[in-house]
Design a protein around this motif. Structure first.
Motif, PDB file in Angstrom:
ATOM      1  N   ARG A 237       0.561  -1.119  -0.012  1.00 41.72           N
ATOM      2  CA  ARG A 237      -0.023  -0.503   0.150  1.00 41.72           C
ATOM      3  C   ARG A 237       0.159   1.611  -0.067  1.00 41.72           C
ATOM      4  NH1 ARG A 237      -4.810  -1.025   4.255  1.00 41.72           N
ATOM      5  NH2 ARG A 237      -6.098  -3.092   3.513  1.00 41.72           N
ATOM      6  N   LEU A 238       0.355   2.320  -0.956  1.00 45.53           N
ATOM      7  CA  LEU A 238       1.068   3.620  -0.175  1.00 45.53           C
ATOM      8  C   LEU A 238       0.477   4.161   0.212  1.00 45.53           C
ATOM      9  CD1 LEU A 238       3.224   5.063  -1.865  1.00 45.53           C
ATOM     10  CD2 LEU A 238       2.262   6.191  -3.423  1.00 45.53           C
ATOM     11  N   THR A 239       0.866   4.795   1.230  1.00 44.75           N
ATOM     12  CA  THR A 239       0.049   5.971   2.473  1.00 44.75           C
ATOM     13  C   THR A 239       1.186   7.492   2.093  1.00 44.75           C
ATOM     14  OG1 THR A 239      -0.004   3.238   3.567  1.00 44.75           O
ATOM     15  CG2 THR A 239      -0.999   6.182   4.132  1.00 44.75           C
ATOM     16  N   VAL A 240      -0.371   8.372   2.185  1.00 42.60           N
ATOM     17  CA  VAL A 240       0.390   8.803   1.644  1.00 42.60           C
ATOM     18  C   VAL A 240      -0.376  10.196   3.189  1.00 42.60           C
ATOM     19  CG1 VAL A 240       0.303  11.710  -0.015  1.00 42.60           C
ATOM     20  CG2 VAL A 240      -0.162   9.212  -0.329  1.00 42.60           C
ATOM     21  N   ARG A 241       0.413  11.437   3.359  1.00 40.08           N
ATOM     22  CA  ARG A 241      -0.368  12.299   4.357  1.00 40.08           C
ATOM     23  C   ARG A 241      -0.067  13.298   3.799  1.00 40.08           C
ATOM     24  NH1 ARG A 241       0.670  15.973   9.122  1.00 40.08           N
ATOM     25  NH2 ARG A 241      -1.012  15.793  10.224  1.00 40.08           N
ATOM     26  N   TYR A 242      -1.942  14.435   3.681  1.00 39.50           N
ATOM     27  CA  TYR A 242      -2.220  15.571   3.119  1.00 39.50           C
ATOM     28  C   TYR A 242      -3.054  16.114   3.650  1.00 39.50           C
ATOM     29  CZ  TYR A 242      -6.326  13.217   1.472  1.00 39.50           C
ATOM     30  OH  TYR A 242      -7.509  12.835   2.571  1.00 39.50           O
ATOM     31  N   ALA A 243      -3.132  17.479   2.881  1.00 41.59           N
ATOM     32  CA  ALA A 243      -3.891  18.156   3.702  1.00 41.59           C
ATOM     33  C   ALA A 243      -4.911  19.097   2.032  1.00 41.59           C
ATOM     34  CB  ALA A 243      -3.285  19.306   4.744  1.00 41.59           C
ATOM     35  N   ILE A 244      -6.298  19.861   2.619  1.00 42.47           N
ATOM     36  CA  ILE A 244      -6.593  20.061   1.802  1.00 42.47           C
ATOM     37  C   ILE A 244      -8.100  20.938   2.035  1.00 42.47           C
ATOM     38  CG2 ILE A 244      -7.207  17.504   0.447  1.00 42.47           C
ATOM     39  CD1 ILE A 244      -9.812  16.847   1.300  1.00 42.47           C
ATOM     40  N   LYS A 267      -9.164  12.586  -0.678  1.00 42.47           N
ATOM     41  CA  LYS A 267     -10.728  13.082  -0.203  1.00 42.47           C
ATOM     42  C   LYS A 267     -10.779  13.855   1.252  1.00 42.47           C
ATOM     43  CE  LYS A 267     -13.059  10.145  -3.305  1.00 42.47           C
ATOM     44  NZ  LYS A 267     -14.518   9.239  -3.041  1.00 42.47           N
ATOM     45  N   ASN A 268     -12.036  14.070   1.602  1.00 44.44           N
ATOM     46  CA  ASN A 268     -12.006  15.236   3.071  1.00 44.44           C
ATOM     47  C   ASN A 268     -12.967  13.780   3.430  1.00 44.44           C
ATOM     48  OD1 ASN A 268     -13.230  16.299   5.406  1.00 44.44           O
ATOM     49  ND2 ASN A 268     -14.446  17.070   4.323  1.00 44.44           N
ATOM     50  N   PHE A 269     -12.043  12.391   4.211  1.00 41.58           N
ATOM     51  CA  PHE A 269     -12.420  11.673   4.578  1.00 41.58           C
ATOM     52  C   PHE A 269     -12.667  12.200   6.291  1.00 41.58           C
ATOM     53  CE2 PHE A 269      -9.609   9.792   1.767  1.00 41.58           C
ATOM     54  CZ  PHE A 269     -10.507   8.792   1.259  1.00 41.58           C
ATOM     55  N   ILE A 270     -12.046  13.161   6.129  1.00 42.47           N
ATOM     56  CA  ILE A 270     -12.866  13.201   7.969  1.00 42.47           C
ATOM     57  C   ILE A 270     -13.860  14.056   8.430  1.00 42.47           C
ATOM     58  CG2 ILE A 270     -10.167  13.602   9.324  1.00 42.47           C
ATOM     59  CD1 ILE A 270     -10.332  16.844   8.801  1.00 42.47           C
ATOM     60  N   PRO A 275     -12.554  25.255   5.968  1.00 46.56           N
ATOM     61  CA  PRO A 275     -11.573  25.138   5.469  1.00 46.56           C
ATOM     62  C   PRO A 275      -9.575  25.570   5.656  1.00 46.56           C
ATOM     63  CG  PRO A 275     -12.628  27.132   5.429  1.00 46.56           C
ATOM     64  CD  PRO A 275     -13.492  26.617   6.031  1.00 46.56           C
ATOM     65  N   ASN A 276      -9.922  25.530   6.840  1.00 45.66           N
ATOM     66  CA  ASN A 276      -8.464  26.325   7.451  1.00 45.66           C
ATOM     67  C   ASN A 276      -7.916  25.027   6.792  1.00 45.66           C
ATOM     68  OD1 ASN A 276      -6.403  26.600   8.867  1.00 45.66           O
ATOM     69  ND2 ASN A 276      -7.298  26.843  10.668  1.00 45.66           N
ATOM     70  N   LEU A 277      -6.499  24.705   5.890  1.00 39.70           N
ATOM     71  CA  LEU A 277      -5.637  23.349   6.262  1.00 39.70           C
ATOM     72  C   LEU A 277      -5.144  23.061   7.271  1.00 39.70           C
ATOM     73  CD1 LEU A 277      -3.522  25.088   2.854  1.00 39.70           C
ATOM     74  CD2 LEU A 277      -5.813  23.188   2.810  1.00 39.70           C
ATOM     75  N   GLU A 278      -4.882  23.720   8.895  1.00 40.28           N
ATOM     76  CA  GLU A 278      -3.832  23.185   9.574  1.00 40.28           C
ATOM     77  C   GLU A 278      -4.870  22.819   9.905  1.00 40.28           C
ATOM     78  OE1 GLU A 278      -2.464  25.565  13.789  1.00 40.28           O
ATOM     79  OE2 GLU A 278      -2.732  26.386  11.889  1.00 40.28           O
ATOM     80  N   LYS A 279      -5.888  23.099  10.036  1.00 40.88           N
ATOM     81  CA  LYS A 279      -6.941  21.365  10.798  1.00 40.88           C
ATOM     82  C   LYS A 279      -7.255  19.907   9.430  1.00 40.88           C
ATOM     83  CE  LYS A 279      -9.075  25.289  13.530  1.00 40.88           C
ATOM     84  NZ  LYS A 279     -10.163  25.940  14.091  1.00 40.88           N
ATOM     85  N   ASN A 280      -6.779  20.428   8.816  1.00 38.78           N
ATOM     86  CA  ASN A 280      -7.543  18.851   7.320  1.00 38.78           C
ATOM     87  C   ASN A 280      -6.483  18.049   7.444  1.00 38.78           C
ATOM     88  OD1 ASN A 280     -10.140  20.005   7.130  1.00 38.78           O
ATOM     89  ND2 ASN A 280      -9.530  22.003   6.589  1.00 38.78           N
TER      90      ASN A 280
END
Length: 320
Positions: A237-244, A267-270, A275-280
């Motif tokens: 599996r390729l796991t990626v950490r990101y923010a949107i 996607k916005n799984f949470i 829209p604050n990137l810091e919280k996403n």
């Protein structure tokens, strides 16, 4: 003085008991009329009237031996108190019957024991109870003293004795358990960047070195390329950490020059509405097949992709 007649009376009259003898009676001796000691009173001959003397006087020779004695008359007397002898007592043999045995007085303390048997029993039980209570108190006191001594000496913490067994010698045989393989992980900011992709550390929450992440990925042609060395071939599996900005995104995934048929879902799984990137900051994964040794993994923004995203790090994890 010579013996002789000293009075007008007859010699037999000089003997007051002459009437008891046959020769005295033959000579005309008479019993005194007034009675007295040894003489029957005038009423002795009256039937039904008690005699004044209770000693039955008989003429000498009148008693007939071999016959039971006649029971003397005992006048009625007042009942004497219990346990005290009667005023007039006659031996049992004088009544002609066998000797009798005087029965002991009955006990007054209840049946089956002396007068104080119940009191003695209660006293014995009380003594036993006191002894038991004293023993219990002594045992409790001794235990308390022992606990206090143990607490003072050892601080309440039991000491542990060193083990007498020697240390086991290391085995020379190889272990049958497989050694876990460390799979590669890489910060996105350290990868090969293409197009408009660049590095920043303005948005907090990134886990890269000094909080650095990849930005400017929202234009076609932007990309990151990773050379990952795999210990074995297989499915991963390729796991990626990101923010949107609370909006679903996606990108194109290419492994060893071959693009996946489906885009990498960012996607916005949470389910964030801020829209604050810091919280996403969040993670996603996609299945990949990798070969042993070096593998080229590329994430890019191609035509048709929604790439408004920040990339933090990439990691290969075990697959299904």
């Amino acid at each position: 003085m010579a013996a002789g007649n000293h009075g007008a009376s007859k010699p037999e009259d000089d003997d007051p008991f002459g009437y008891l003898y046959e020769d005295g009676q033959a000579a005309g001796a008479q019993a005194p009329q007034g009675g007295g000691y040894g003489y029957p009173g005038p009423g002795a001959a009256q039937p039904g009237v008690p005699r004044t003397s209770y000693n039955q006087v008989r003429t000498v020779g009148e008693r007939q031996y071999g016959q039971p004695p006649q029971q003397p008359y005992v006048p009625p007397q007042q009942q004497a108190p219990y346990g005290q002898p009667h005023a007039q007592y006659a031996a049992p043999e004088t009544y002609g019957g066998p000797p009798t045995r005087q029965a002991p007085p009955p006990s007054r303390g209840g049946s089956g024991g002396g007068p104080n048997s119940r009191g003695l029993l209660i006293g014995a039980v009380a003594v036993v109870a006191v002894v038991v209570v004293g023993i219990a108190a002594a045992v409790i006191t001794n235990n308390g003293d022992k606990d206090d001594k143990d607490g003072q000496a050892g601080g309440g913490t039991p000491s542990t004795a060193p083990s007498s067994q020697g240390s086991e010698e290391p085995s020379t045989e190889p272990s049958t358990e497989p050694t876990p393989v460390e799979l590669p992980k890489q910060d996105a900011a350290t990868l090969k960047l293409g197009g408009t992709a660049g590095t920043e550390k303005t948005v907090k929450g990134a886990e890269g070195v000094e909080g650095t992440y990849v930005s400017g990925f929202n234009a076609v042609g932007a990309s990151v390329t990773w050379k990952a060395n795999m210990p074995t071939e297989g499915a991963y599996r390729l796991t990626v950490r990101y923010a949107i900005p609370a909006v679903d995104a996606n990108a194109t995934l290419t492994v060893n020059g071959k693009a996946n048929s489906s885009p990498l879902g960012l996607k916005n799984f949470i389910k964030s509405s801020d829209p604050n990137l810091e919280k996403n900051w969040q993670t996603t994964w996609a299945p990949v097949t990798l070969q042993k040794g070096d593998n080229e993994i590329k994430i890019s923004c191609e035509t048709g992709n929604q790439c408004n995203v920040l990339l933090d790090w990439l990691e290969v994890t075990p697959g299904e």
